[in-house]
Design an enzyme around this catalytic site. Sequence first.
Site, PDB file in Angstrom:
ATOM      1  N   CYS A  81      -0.495 -49.819 -10.575  1.00 58.04           N
ATOM      2  CA  CYS A  81      -0.870 -48.408 -10.409  1.00 58.04           C
ATOM      3  C   CYS A  81       0.195 -47.516 -11.077  1.00 58.04           C
ATOM      4  O   CYS A  81       1.386 -47.642 -10.782  1.00 58.04           O
ATOM      5  CB  CYS A  81      -0.981 -48.137  -8.920  1.00 58.04           C
ATOM      6  N   GLU A 102      31.656 -11.202   9.460  1.00 57.29           N
ATOM      7  CA  GLU A 102      31.205 -11.166   8.054  1.00 57.29           C
ATOM      8  C   GLU A 102      29.930 -11.971   7.888  1.00 57.29           C
ATOM      9  O   GLU A 102      29.677 -12.874   8.670  1.00 57.29           O
ATOM     10  CB  GLU A 102      32.240 -11.871   7.152  1.00 57.29           C
ATOM     11  N   CYS A 143      -7.550 -44.775  -4.835  1.00 60.81           N
ATOM     12  CA  CYS A 143      -6.212 -44.308  -5.189  1.00 60.81           C
ATOM     13  C   CYS A 143      -6.338 -43.161  -6.205  1.00 60.81           C
ATOM     14  O   CYS A 143      -7.034 -43.306  -7.211  1.00 60.81           O
ATOM     15  CB  CYS A 143      -5.408 -45.457  -5.790  1.00 60.81           C
ATOM     16  N   CYS A 167      -2.270 -48.123  -1.575  1.00 58.30           N
ATOM     17  CA  CYS A 167      -2.889 -48.674  -2.773  1.00 58.30           C
ATOM     18  C   CYS A 167      -2.199 -50.005  -3.060  1.00 58.30           C
ATOM     19  O   CYS A 167      -0.971 -50.053  -3.153  1.00 58.30           O
ATOM     20  CB  CYS A 167      -2.693 -47.700  -3.944  1.00 58.30           C
ATOM     21  N   LYS A 204      27.739 -14.978   6.441  1.00 57.17           N
ATOM     22  CA  LYS A 204      28.073 -16.321   5.964  1.00 57.17           C
ATOM     23  C   LYS A 204      27.287 -16.554   4.676  1.00 57.17           C
ATOM     24  O   LYS A 204      26.063 -16.662   4.703  1.00 57.17           O
ATOM     25  CB  LYS A 204      27.721 -17.365   7.019  1.00 57.17           C
ATOM     26  N   LYS A 254      35.776 -14.384  12.937  1.00 56.06           N
ATOM     27  CA  LYS A 254      37.142 -14.935  12.877  1.00 56.06           C
ATOM     28  C   LYS A 254      38.089 -14.084  13.698  1.00 56.06           C
ATOM     29  O   LYS A 254      37.993 -12.850  13.643  1.00 56.06           O
ATOM     30  CB  LYS A 254      37.668 -14.881  11.435  1.00 56.06           C
ATOM     31  N   CYS A 263      -4.914 -44.720  -9.733  1.00 58.88           N
ATOM     32  CA  CYS A 263      -5.529 -45.806 -10.504  1.00 58.88           C
ATOM     33  C   CYS A 263      -6.973 -46.070 -10.106  1.00 58.88           C
ATOM     34  O   CYS A 263      -7.610 -46.975 -10.647  1.00 58.88           O
ATOM     35  CB  CYS A 263      -4.708 -47.082 -10.351  1.00 58.88           C
ATOM     36  N   LEU A 304      33.393 -25.037   9.551  1.00 56.11           N
ATOM     37  CA  LEU A 304      33.274 -24.215  10.756  1.00 56.11           C
ATOM     38  C   LEU A 304      32.374 -24.859  11.788  1.00 56.11           C
ATOM     39  O   LEU A 304      31.408 -25.545  11.446  1.00 56.11           O
ATOM     40  CB  LEU A 304      32.674 -22.852  10.384  1.00 56.11           C
ATOM     41  N   GLU A 308      29.696  -1.694 -26.521  1.00 56.29           N
ATOM     42  CA  GLU A 308      31.104  -1.272 -26.582  1.00 56.29           C
ATOM     43  C   GLU A 308      32.017  -2.390 -26.067  1.00 56.29           C
ATOM     44  O   GLU A 308      33.091  -2.643 -26.611  1.00 56.29           O
ATOM     45  CB  GLU A 308      31.308   0.006 -25.757  1.00 56.29           C
TER      46      GLU A 308
HETATM   47  S1  IVH Z   1      35.721 -18.697   6.551  1.00 55.45           S
HETATM   48  C1  IVH Z   1      38.054 -22.600   8.125  1.00 55.45           C
HETATM   49  N1  IVH Z   1      33.908 -16.980   5.875  1.00 55.45           N
HETATM   50  O1  IVH Z   1      31.058 -21.747   5.247  1.00 55.45           O
HETATM   51  C2  IVH Z   1      36.937 -22.176   7.287  1.00 55.45           C
HETATM   52  N2  IVH Z   1      33.503 -19.249   5.371  1.00 55.45           N
HETATM   53  O2  IVH Z   1      31.044 -24.341   7.185  1.00 55.45           O
HETATM   54  C3  IVH Z   1      37.164 -20.810   6.778  1.00 55.45           C
HETATM   55  N3  IVH Z   1      31.411 -19.652   4.207  1.00 55.45           N
HETATM   56  O3  IVH Z   1      33.211 -24.095   3.874  1.00 55.45           O
HETATM   57  C4  IVH Z   1      35.975 -20.326   6.096  1.00 55.45           C
HETATM   58  N4  IVH Z   1      30.752 -17.563   4.093  1.00 55.45           N
HETATM   59  O4  IVH Z   1      32.604 -22.178   2.320  1.00 55.45           O
HETATM   60  C5  IVH Z   1      34.259 -18.270   5.887  1.00 55.45           C
HETATM   61  N5  IVH Z   1      32.422 -15.307   5.307  1.00 55.45           N
HETATM   62  C6  IVH Z   1      32.749 -16.584   5.308  1.00 55.45           C
HETATM   63  C7  IVH Z   1      31.937 -17.582   4.750  1.00 55.45           C
HETATM   64  C8  IVH Z   1      32.345 -18.917   4.809  1.00 55.45           C
HETATM   65  C9  IVH Z   1      30.458 -18.816   3.773  1.00 55.45           C
HETATM   66  C10 IVH Z   1      31.380 -21.128   4.026  1.00 55.45           C
HETATM   67  C11 IVH Z   1      32.707 -21.733   3.634  1.00 55.45           C
HETATM   68  C12 IVH Z   1      32.928 -22.905   4.541  1.00 55.45           C
HETATM   69  C13 IVH Z   1      31.625 -23.031   5.268  1.00 55.45           C
HETATM   70  C14 IVH Z   1      31.907 -23.437   6.699  1.00 55.45           C
END
Ligand code: IVH
Length: 671
Positions: A431, A112, A408, A426, A114, A292, A411, A81, A33
């Site tokens: 070789c 969060e 070797c 070797c 990473k 953060k 060879c 970071l 679809e």
């Molecule tokens: S915040 C000032 N949040 O990790 C940097 N980065 O070494 C703000 N990354 O280059 C980034 N997951 O690409 C942030 N939940 C997350 C992330 C994240 C992966 C990566 C990002 C950054 C690197 C930092």
Amino acid sequence: MDVRNRIKELKDKIENYNYAYYVLNEPKITDKEFDDLIGQLKELESQHPELITPDSPTQRVGGKQESSFKPVAHSIPMLSLENVYSKEEFKGWWNRLEKNLGKDEKIEVAVEPKMDGVSLSLTYENGILVRAATRGDGMIGEDVTANARTIRSIPLKLYSETSFFPKQFEARGEVYFLKKDFELTNHKLIQKNLKPFANPRNAASGSLRQKDVSMTLGRNLQFCVHSLGALSLELKISSHSQFIETCKAYHLPTLGNGLKIVKNAQEVCEIYEEWFNLRASLPYEIDGLVIKCNPLHGQKLLGETAKSPRWAVAFKFKAHQAKTKILSVEFSVGRTGTVTPVAKVEPVECAGVVISSISLHNFDEIERLEVQIRDTVLIERAGDVIPKIIRVLEHDKNSKKIITPRECPSCSETIFNEEGEVALRCLNPSCPEQLERGLLHYASRDALNIEGLGEAIVHELLQKKLVQDFSELYKLKKEDLLKCALFKEKKSENLLKQIKESKSRPFSKLLFALGIRHVGEKLSKILAEHFTHLKNLMKATEEELLQIEECGPIIARSILNFFKSSQTKKLIEKLEVYGVNFTEPKISYQKTQLTKKIVVFTGELSSLSRSQAEELLIQCGGTPSSSVTKNTDLIVCGENPGSKLKKAKELGIMVIKEEEFLKLVNKNSVN
Ligand code: IVH
């Protein structure tokens, strides 16, 4: 309904179904679809091409597009970071946060996962995606808009019920691979005799930066927003979580329930445990958490250092370990003849990568580990670091000693333990395995830089006996290349052009390319500048060589032995006949602030390789050095600097960033 409205209706419908499928993971219609709707839209657009707009879902890959990778200056730097690796270190960061925010501020952080991919900045103007850029060096990235448009979860147009869109909206996030797509991509590459990616992060970066955009499309890349960039003031966003909510409302993919708002360090540590335990069962790779400061006014108060914000930190997971069994040990021959034992193990996943072979480095290492075939061993891999065997966990009653080979494996010539060295070697210059590795080195970027002469083609050229030493690259013809499986007209022409261009590189590059033991890139440059012509170096005596400060007796011996060999003499004669340049151009320094300065590079540079940076420095009359001493004049600091930065700070040496270095050498970006 007029055509214009019908097209608009179709576009909105498709964009919404796309959102349901790729962002919410809740398909609302069948693939058939969906394809029918696209078909109808394509049909109308072909009748009315004047109504095709860049945000049309038919334009994700419009025709055969090529990406430009033009430089893009980030209006706000894309920082990286700071990392912490333990609860103690994390608590140290939290205490600093408390102290810097002051008593009046209640701490509120967003926690969060990473994502282990590459960062991407998306800019929307009046709701339309106008630019996607990589991070690059943080200040200047590359335009990858055409590639990003192929990522189906990235809306080409933001969603809004009110039709209000900010003038500018920049969302930054991560492009990443699903584990299953990573496996599939590597499987396909291996089938085509191409090198697989080492990990999902490299795969994401490589797939995003494909010149042929249809290649990016085929990789099924994912995206999620994790941070804000430049925003129009009218948006009045006051926290990170509010920004993420805004993104969600615009139908941008976010981390969903992955984001938690937390008020104390202990809670963060608990979330860390939860993600750590979840990690293996997730469909994508994560390598830690990002914490953060949530309110934007708190972020502003905390500010940033040159490299990273004080308001965020990456709480990284420890290295991954896994248990596996040694199935056999094979021996591989390096380009200088070193024979390395490689353990073939029962395939096991470790830090997101399936490991099936691990280098044992040398025979002393085998003794040190007391490792045998059929033993169960503990292996470790941190991030994209090469896996290693930590220790033997269990001997099997059928365990078998690893026998040191006498011949070797490539060879069958006798192999030797050279005086004072642990490695077996070797010494046969013909070789086949050595030649294969040697050719790859000859063509590598820091040697003669023959783009397109990769592993698969080198292997095939040797198998078909089209090349039997380095010089025979120069007699290759288009018909020869067309005999190779991966070569078509255009590719053959490009490779021949590259091979031809490699003839005129400076003598220093040729010298490094020849792969004389102990003669690295830097020494090749010093020797080439000193002797100015290959023939002069060939005639040099031991005393003459020893007059060069960087050349000790072992190196001198190695150079003399190399040029004494009749095989080398024959090779050099042939290279001369094919017109390969043997001279080093005289250097005229470009006088800059770096002239006569001793400079140390630390950390990963993002826009150029370490050797390119050193070369630029040398062109300015500066001297690269690998260790920080009180004589060092300057440190150029890239990403993730090591202990050199600490030492430089202790000694009070000036530290500059990559982009400042590029300005000093009069280069703003390196292509
Ligand atoms: S915040 C000032 N949040 O990790 C940097 N980065 O070494 C703000 N990354 O280059 C980034 N997951 O690409 C942030 N939940 C997350 C992330 C994240 C992966 C990566 C990002 C950054 C690197 C930092």
